[in-house]
Scaffold this active site. Structure first.
Site, PDB file in Angstrom:
ATOM      1  N   LYS A  90       0.834  -1.210   0.000  1.00  0.00           N
ATOM      2  CA  LYS A  90       0.000   0.000   0.000  1.00  0.00           C
ATOM      3  C   LYS A  90       0.870   1.263   0.000  1.00  0.00           C
ATOM      4  CE  LYS A  90      -2.936   1.074   3.596  1.00  0.00           C
ATOM      5  NZ  LYS A  90      -2.830   2.500   3.968  1.00  0.00           N
TER       6      LYS A  90
ATOM      7  N   GLY B 169      -5.011   8.334   5.391  1.00  0.00           N
ATOM      8  CA  GLY B 169      -4.053   9.225   6.049  1.00  0.00           C
ATOM      9  C   GLY B 169      -2.817   9.432   5.172  1.00  0.00           C
TER      10      GLY B 169
ATOM     11  N   SER C 202       7.284   9.193  12.191  1.00  0.00           N
ATOM     12  CA  SER C 202       6.180   9.057  11.234  1.00  0.00           C
ATOM     13  C   SER C 202       6.687   9.192   9.808  1.00  0.00           C
ATOM     14  CB  SER C 202       5.113  10.124  11.498  1.00  0.00           C
ATOM     15  OG  SER C 202       4.249  10.194  10.380  1.00  0.00           O
TER      16      SER C 202
ATOM     17  N   ASP D 186       1.973  -1.019  11.816  1.00  0.00           N
ATOM     18  CA  ASP D 186       0.640  -1.466  11.390  1.00  0.00           C
ATOM     19  C   ASP D 186       0.341  -2.909  11.807  1.00  0.00           C
ATOM     20  OD1 ASP D 186       0.108   0.984  10.278  1.00  0.00           O
ATOM     21  OD2 ASP D 186       0.858   0.422   8.296  1.00  0.00           O
TER      22      ASP D 186
HETATM   23  C1  S3P Z   1       2.515   4.910   6.244  1.00  0.00           C
HETATM   24  C2  S3P Z   1       3.104   5.241   7.433  1.00  0.00           C
HETATM   25  C3  S3P Z   1       2.589   4.831   8.745  1.00  0.00           C
HETATM   26  C4  S3P Z   1       1.635   3.658   8.617  1.00  0.00           C
HETATM   27  C5  S3P Z   1       0.627   3.877   7.512  1.00  0.00           C
HETATM   28  C6  S3P Z   1       1.325   4.037   6.179  1.00  0.00           C
HETATM   29  C7  S3P Z   1       3.094   5.400   4.988  1.00  0.00           C
HETATM   30  O1  S3P Z   1       1.893   5.930   9.323  1.00  0.00           O
HETATM   31  O2  S3P Z   1       0.950   3.455   9.833  1.00  0.00           O
HETATM   32  O3  S3P Z   1      -0.243   2.758   7.432  1.00  0.00           O
HETATM   33  O4  S3P Z   1       2.740   4.878   3.916  1.00  0.00           O
HETATM   34  O5  S3P Z   1       3.925   6.322   5.060  1.00  0.00           O
HETATM   35  P1  S3P Z   1       2.652   7.041  10.231  1.00  0.00           P
HETATM   36  O6  S3P Z   1       3.592   7.767   9.378  1.00  0.00           O
HETATM   37  O7  S3P Z   1       1.546   7.932  10.738  1.00  0.00           O
HETATM   38  O8  S3P Z   1       3.295   6.256  11.326  1.00  0.00           O
END
Ligand code: S3P
Length: 429
Positions: free
Chosen positions: A22, A94, A165, A314
């Site tokens: 993803k 997100g 993050s 995750d």
């Molecule tokens: C992601 C980063 C993570 C993860 C999300 C996907 C990404 O979030 O939990 O499912 O693709 O950069 P955070 O950056 O908020 O930890």
């Protein structure tokens, strides 16, 4: 409401290619849209979240063709996006919201970002604050979506991330591409590095890393690419855990991404004594392997602490489930970031796993779990709370129960893994 019934007389068995990663799929749309030329992406994850990213770029004038898991993107270059005619709907994603905030902060037009109820509760100041320091003009709704991003002139920045993050890091990187000079970002702990890796594939030496310090070279020339998205280890994780816990299981998950910033779940399984083997490893910029898993009757308890959390962020609901089956007491700490996911995953995991008799306590930053093989189900009506990963974790837990259970909100699973129940069926036939 879905009845969770799977016939498991012979355990889980057979081979499975899990869908594309993803995180990498989102980034492939973003970077191919802002590069020059036509990119071809294979094994793309056509899930709801990634479709939100595709739709946003289509609204901004990028021609994108999705055919099954084959994606073709006609890039418009770093400065070629057009003002959208409508609000950009981020859905539940997100990743789309935070990564696009960085890119949109540097455009010459205004964008309005909206999302569903869950996304509209998630914190956006973590991106709007650093981006504002870079000269962006962003209005949030009390730190949340809806958000308006006005045209901004982006300056270089030296920014130390207050939390681990990858989404925030990536937002700053994407803004920094359009800055007047090179930027530096410092991470408290290493998080998934797909943005950096892919940028260096689309452009020469765009990103340099020294320990936790990342330098972003400004105004790079990005050129279209042709590449394969590896299988998503975060999706594979449901079956890694299921096959470890369900008697008689023996499966091979093909072509799974094993980027070391993502493999915390493998380390946990191995430390707990699970029978895991990596076969046919490849060593490209996004390494892959086939992962062979065999049922493991006895698992050791585990203490997962802050440093390793980003490597399995995750997968933590699944780690909690594994620990619930281990021989002894386990803890997961330093994971307060779980409270800011699609749901407050500390709360929802505890609430749902307790229904099936698991001894799990909520900690401010994680879980405390007493493992047992004897779970007394108190309530067989489980709820994903609209969170895809909670839904799939509960579907795996249900494989271990000898009573029928129902899952409410199972449709959320299409956020990241639309074929999840078909794949579970395939491994149990
Ligand atoms: C992601 C980063 C993570 C993860 C999300 C996907 C990404 O979030 O939990 O499912 O693709 O950069 P955070 O950056 O908020 O930890």
């Amino acid at each position: 409401m879905k009845e969770l019934v799977v016939n498991l007389n012979t355990g889980l068995h057979g081979d499975l290619a899990v869908p594309g990663d993803k995180s990498i799929s989102h980034r492939s749309v973003i970077l191919s849209s802002i590069s020059e030329g036509t990119s071809h992406i294979h094994h793309f994850l056509a899930s709801d979240d990634c479709i939100s990213t595709i739709n946003a770029f289509r609204e901004m004038g990028v021609n994108i063709d999705l055919d099954g898991d084959e994606l073709t993107v006609e890039g418009v270059g770093l400065h070629g996006l057009k003002a959208p005619q409508t609000k950009l709907d981020m859905g539940n994603s997100g990743t789309t919201t935070r990564l696009l905030s960085g890119l949109l902060a540097a455009q010459k037009f205004t964008t309005n970002l909206i999302g569903d109820d869950s996304l509209s509760k998630r914190p956006m100041k973590r991106v709007s604050e650093p981006l504002s320091m870079m000269g962006a003009s962003i209005e949030t709704t009390d730190g949340h979506l809806p958000m308006t991003i006005n045209p901004g002139h982006i300056k270089a920045v030296k920014y130390e991330l207050p939390m681990a993050s990858a989404q925030v890091k990536s937002a700053i990187i994407l803004a920094a591409l359009s800055a007047d000079e090179d930027s530096v970002i410092i991470e408290p702990q290493v998080t998934r590095d797909h943005t950096e890796t892919m940028l260096n594939q689309f452009g020469n030496n765009v990103i340099e890393r020294a320990g936790n310090e990342i330098t972003v070279h400004h105004q790079p020339k990005l050129t279209a690419q042709d590449f394969n998205v590896p299988g998503d280890i975060s999706s594979a994780a449901f079956f890694l855990v299921a096959a470890t816990l369900v008697p008689k299981s023996h499966i091979v998950l093909k072509n799974v991404g094993i980027n070391p910033t993502r493999t915390g779940i493998l380390d946990v399984l191995i430390q707990m004594g699970a029978n895991i083997k990596l076969l046919n490893q490849t060593n490209g910029s996004e390494p892959t392997a086939d992962i062979e898993v065999t049922y493991t009757p006895e698992l050791k308890p585990i203490d997962v602490t802050e440093e390793s959390i980003p490597l399995m962020i995750d997968e933590l609901p699944l780690v909690a489930l594994l620990a619930s089956r281990a021989d002894g007491h386990s803890t997961i700490t330093g994971a307060e970031e779980l409270r800011f996911k699609e749901t407050d995953r500390i709360k929802t995991v505890v609430e749902e796993l307790r229904k099936i008799g698991i001894h799990i306590e909520e900690l401010p930053d994680g879980f405390s779990i007493d493992g047992s093989n004897d779970w007394q189900v108190v309530d067989s009506s489980l709820d994903s709370h609209g969170d895809h990963r909670i839904g799939m974790t509960l579907a795996v837990a249900a494989l271990l129960l000898d009573v029928d259970v129902q899952l409410k909100g199972e449709d959320a699973i299409s956020i990241s893994y639309p074929q999840f129940f078909d794949h579970l069926q395939h491994l149990s036939d």
